[in-house]
Write a protein that holds these residues in place. Structure first.
Motif, PDB file in Angstrom:
ATOM      1  N   ASP A  55      -2.756 -15.450  11.560  1.00 28.82           N
ATOM      2  CA  ASP A  55      -2.384 -14.094  11.958  1.00 28.82           C
ATOM      3  C   ASP A  55      -3.586 -13.414  12.595  1.00 28.82           C
ATOM      4  N   ARG A  56      -3.336 -12.240  13.149  1.00 25.33           N
ATOM      5  CA  ARG A  56      -4.404 -11.488  13.813  1.00 25.33           C
ATOM      6  C   ARG A  56      -5.490 -11.111  12.814  1.00 25.33           C
ATOM      7  N   PRO A  57      -6.725 -10.987  13.305  1.00 28.18           N
ATOM      8  CA  PRO A  57      -7.844 -10.696  12.399  1.00 28.18           C
ATOM      9  C   PRO A  57      -7.635  -9.451  11.544  1.00 28.18           C
ATOM     10  N   ALA A  58      -7.093  -8.377  12.104  1.00 24.14           N
ATOM     11  CA  ALA A  58      -6.919  -7.133  11.341  1.00 24.14           C
ATOM     12  C   ALA A  58      -5.950  -7.327  10.188  1.00 24.14           C
ATOM     13  N   VAL A  59      -4.901  -8.118  10.403  1.00 27.50           N
ATOM     14  CA  VAL A  59      -3.912  -8.365   9.353  1.00 27.50           C
ATOM     15  C   VAL A  59      -4.535  -9.143   8.202  1.00 27.50           C
ATOM     16  N   LEU A  60      -5.239 -10.219   8.539  1.00 24.20           N
ATOM     17  CA  LEU A  60      -5.823 -11.049   7.493  1.00 24.20           C
ATOM     18  C   LEU A  60      -6.955 -10.328   6.764  1.00 24.20           C
ATOM     19  N   ALA A  61      -7.696  -9.464   7.467  1.00 28.06           N
ATOM     20  CA  ALA A  61      -8.746  -8.694   6.797  1.00 28.06           C
ATOM     21  C   ALA A  61      -8.150  -7.712   5.801  1.00 28.06           C
ATOM     22  N   TYR A  62      -7.067  -7.027   6.201  1.00 28.85           N
ATOM     23  CA  TYR A  62      -6.377  -6.110   5.289  1.00 28.85           C
ATOM     24  C   TYR A  62      -5.843  -6.866   4.078  1.00 28.85           C
ATOM     25  N   LYS A  63      -5.243  -8.006   4.336  1.00 25.20           N
ATOM     26  CA  LYS A  63      -4.650  -8.797   3.261  1.00 25.20           C
ATOM     27  C   LYS A  63      -5.713  -9.304   2.288  1.00 25.20           C
ATOM     28  N   GLU A  64      -6.828  -9.768   2.827  1.00 25.00           N
ATOM     29  CA  GLU A  64      -7.912 -10.253   1.970  1.00 25.00           C
ATOM     30  C   GLU A  64      -8.426  -9.145   1.062  1.00 25.00           C
ATOM     31  N   GLU A  65      -8.555  -7.943   1.600  1.00 21.38           N
ATOM     32  CA  GLU A  65      -9.032  -6.817   0.802  1.00 21.38           C
ATOM     33  C   GLU A  65      -8.035  -6.482  -0.301  1.00 21.38           C
ATOM     34  N   ARG A  66      -6.749  -6.494   0.028  1.00 17.30           N
ATOM     35  CA  ARG A  66      -5.718  -6.143  -0.948  1.00 17.30           C
ATOM     36  C   ARG A  66      -5.580  -7.183  -2.057  1.00 17.30           C
ATOM     37  N   LEU A  67      -5.870  -8.446  -1.730  1.00 18.37           N
ATOM     38  CA  LEU A  67      -5.712  -9.515  -2.713  1.00 18.37           C
ATOM     39  C   LEU A  67      -7.056  -9.979  -3.280  1.00 18.37           C
ATOM     40  N   ARG A  68      -8.060  -9.157  -3.108  1.00 19.28           N
ATOM     41  CA  ARG A  68      -9.380  -9.529  -3.616  1.00 19.28           C
ATOM     42  C   ARG A  68      -9.298  -9.834  -5.113  1.00 19.28           C
ATOM     43  N   GLY A  69      -9.835 -10.983  -5.496  1.00 19.16           N
ATOM     44  CA  GLY A  69      -9.824 -11.386  -6.895  1.00 19.16           C
ATOM     45  C   GLY A  69      -8.606 -12.184  -7.316  1.00 19.16           C
ATOM     46  N   VAL A  70      -7.619 -12.323  -6.421  1.00 25.17           N
ATOM     47  CA  VAL A  70      -6.420 -13.108  -6.730  1.00 25.17           C
ATOM     48  C   VAL A  70      -6.571 -14.497  -6.110  1.00 25.17           C
ATOM     49  N   PRO A  71      -6.641 -15.549  -6.921  1.00 22.38           N
ATOM     50  CA  PRO A  71      -6.839 -16.885  -6.353  1.00 22.38           C
ATOM     51  C   PRO A  71      -5.525 -17.461  -5.833  1.00 22.38           C
TER      52      PRO A  71
ATOM     53  N   GLY B 191       0.818  -1.204   0.000  1.00 24.68           N
ATOM     54  CA  GLY B 191       0.000   0.000   0.000  1.00 24.68           C
ATOM     55  C   GLY B 191       0.850   1.252   0.000  1.00 24.68           C
ATOM     56  N   ASP B 192       0.308   2.328   0.537  1.00 23.45           N
ATOM     57  CA  ASP B 192       1.055   3.582   0.631  1.00 23.45           C
ATOM     58  C   ASP B 192       1.953   3.619   1.855  1.00 23.45           C
ATOM     59  N   ALA B 193       1.548   2.922   2.913  1.00 26.20           N
ATOM     60  CA  ALA B 193       2.292   2.996   4.172  1.00 26.20           C
ATOM     61  C   ALA B 193       3.613   2.246   4.100  1.00 26.20           C
ATOM     62  N   GLY B 194       3.642   1.120   3.392  1.00 24.84           N
ATOM     63  CA  GLY B 194       4.854   0.315   3.337  1.00 24.84           C
ATOM     64  C   GLY B 194       6.066   1.062   2.817  1.00 24.84           C
ATOM     65  N   PRO B 195       5.959   1.746   1.657  1.00 19.70           N
ATOM     66  CA  PRO B 195       7.109   2.509   1.169  1.00 19.70           C
ATOM     67  C   PRO B 195       7.546   3.616   2.115  1.00 19.70           C
ATOM     68  N   GLU B 196       6.606   4.195   2.859  1.00 19.13           N
ATOM     69  CA  GLU B 196       6.981   5.228   3.834  1.00 19.13           C
ATOM     70  C   GLU B 196       7.828   4.626   4.952  1.00 19.13           C
ATOM     71  N   LEU B 197       7.439   3.447   5.425  1.00 18.35           N
ATOM     72  CA  LEU B 197       8.238   2.760   6.444  1.00 18.35           C
ATOM     73  C   LEU B 197       9.610   2.386   5.898  1.00 18.35           C
ATOM     74  N   LEU B 198       9.635   1.918   4.658  1.00 12.71           N
ATOM     75  CA  LEU B 198      10.907   1.546   4.035  1.00 12.71           C
ATOM     76  C   LEU B 198      11.823   2.758   3.881  1.00 12.71           C
ATOM     77  N   ALA B 199      11.255   3.905   3.565  1.00  6.48           N
ATOM     78  CA  ALA B 199      12.064   5.119   3.425  1.00  6.48           C
ATOM     79  C   ALA B 199      12.772   5.453   4.740  1.00  6.48           C
ATOM     80  N   GLU B 200      12.084   5.256   5.864  1.00  9.45           N
ATOM     81  CA  GLU B 200      12.717   5.506   7.170  1.00  9.45           C
ATOM     82  C   GLU B 200      13.868   4.532   7.420  1.00  9.45           C
ATOM     83  N   ILE B 201      13.650   3.277   7.056  1.00  9.49           N
ATOM     84  CA  ILE B 201      14.710   2.273   7.232  1.00  9.49           C
ATOM     85  C   ILE B 201      15.909   2.603   6.348  1.00  9.49           C
ATOM     86  N   ARG B 202      15.657   2.988   5.109  1.00  5.78           N
ATOM     87  CA  ARG B 202      16.763   3.329   4.202  1.00  5.78           C
ATOM     88  C   ARG B 202      17.530   4.545   4.716  1.00  5.78           C
TER      89      ARG B 202
END
Length: 285
Positions: free
Chosen positions: A119-135, A40-51
């Protein structure tokens, strides 16, 4: 939906961003076509801090290279899981926690494999939404439960896991975020629900990596996010042996875990006062 994820859960977005970045390289160690959408948008922001912390503009790098480490870790565990799945007696794979991992979607699996993501419910719910339509490319089962809860084993069994059959477990990106007592407890509980001959893999840092001054730049980033590193082991073989597993521990850059990508010296196991990370892999006695 990222606002529903807590600090530790959001580190899965960092891992996805690292995998997306690796997948864009010409010399990539793997290809994860779903990593960018999971980050998503948050991941690259976290990566920028690590870099920024890892590769300072006006100073030499003193921290381990997170992009190279993550690339090697992902490929190492890809190979571990794929090899385990080829065992004719192996029919169950469990990722605990699953985070934003997409191995069920990007890798080919034998038709007789049942693949569980815990995994925790919030993680799997986010993941399911992001991968909707991907079998998924495997018989896939999501188990929405916290690994510190008292009944995650029951929910895993209810999802189709059979403790009477061999299984392969991957504890990736977990042990250094939890207190030592919880780390021992999780390994013990995994041992209790696995048949002898089952396989296990995990990553873990050593104790010095939690305190060394030259690790502060990285440790402070994670602590600032609200997910400090809490646990490490100087002897991961003994840690897992205590709970009934015989394992080996490879360091990035060792022959089994190099892939021509690790940029730093590999310290001898007898050397003290140095940071280490281990890729643990083995089986239940």
């Amino acid at each position: 939906m990222t606002e529903t994820l807590d600090a530790v859960e959001r580190t899965a977005l960092l891992t996805a961003a690292l995998r997306a970045a690796e997948s864009s390289r010409q010399d990539r160690l793997y290809d994860d076509p779903y990593a960018a959408r999971l980050a998503g948008d948050a991941g690259p922001e976290l990566l920028a801090e690590i870099r920024e912390a890892t590769f300072p503009k006006n100073a030499a790098r003193t921290l381990p290279s997170t992009p190279d480490y993550n690339a090697i870790r992902t490929r190492f565990f890809d190979d571990f899981l794929q090899q385990a799945a080829q065992d004719p007696d192996m029919h169950q794979i469990v990722l605990a926690p699953a985070g934003m991992d997409s191995r069920a979607y990007r890798l080919a699996w034998p038709s007789d494999i049942r693949y569980f993501e815990v995994d925790r419910p919030a993680v799997l719910a986010y993941k399911e939404e992001r991968l909707r339509g991907v079998p998924p490319r495997v018989d896939h089962h999501s188990v929405a439960v916290d690994l510190t809860s008292p009944d995650w084993e029951n929910k895993l069994v209810a999802a189709g896991y059979d403790p009477g059959l061999p299984s392969t477990w991957l504890l990736e990106g977990l042990l250094y975020y939890i207190p030592g007592d919880d780390a021992h407890r999780i390994i013990e509980r995994v041992a209790a629900i696995t048949k002898p001959g089952s396989r296990i893999a995990a990553d873990i840092v050593n104790e010095a990596a939690l305190t060394l001054p030259n690790m502060r730049g990285l440790l402070d980033v994670f602590a600032g996010w609200g997910c400090p590193w809490l646990f490490g082991s100087d002897n991961p073989e003994a840690l897992f042996d205590e709970h009934g597993f015989t394992v080996e521990a490879a360091q990035p850059g060792d022959p089994a875990a190099a892939y021509d990508r690790w940029p730093d010296p590999v310290p001898d196991r007898a050397e003290t006062g140095v940071r280490r990370v281990f890729f643990v892999h083995g089986s239940k006695n």
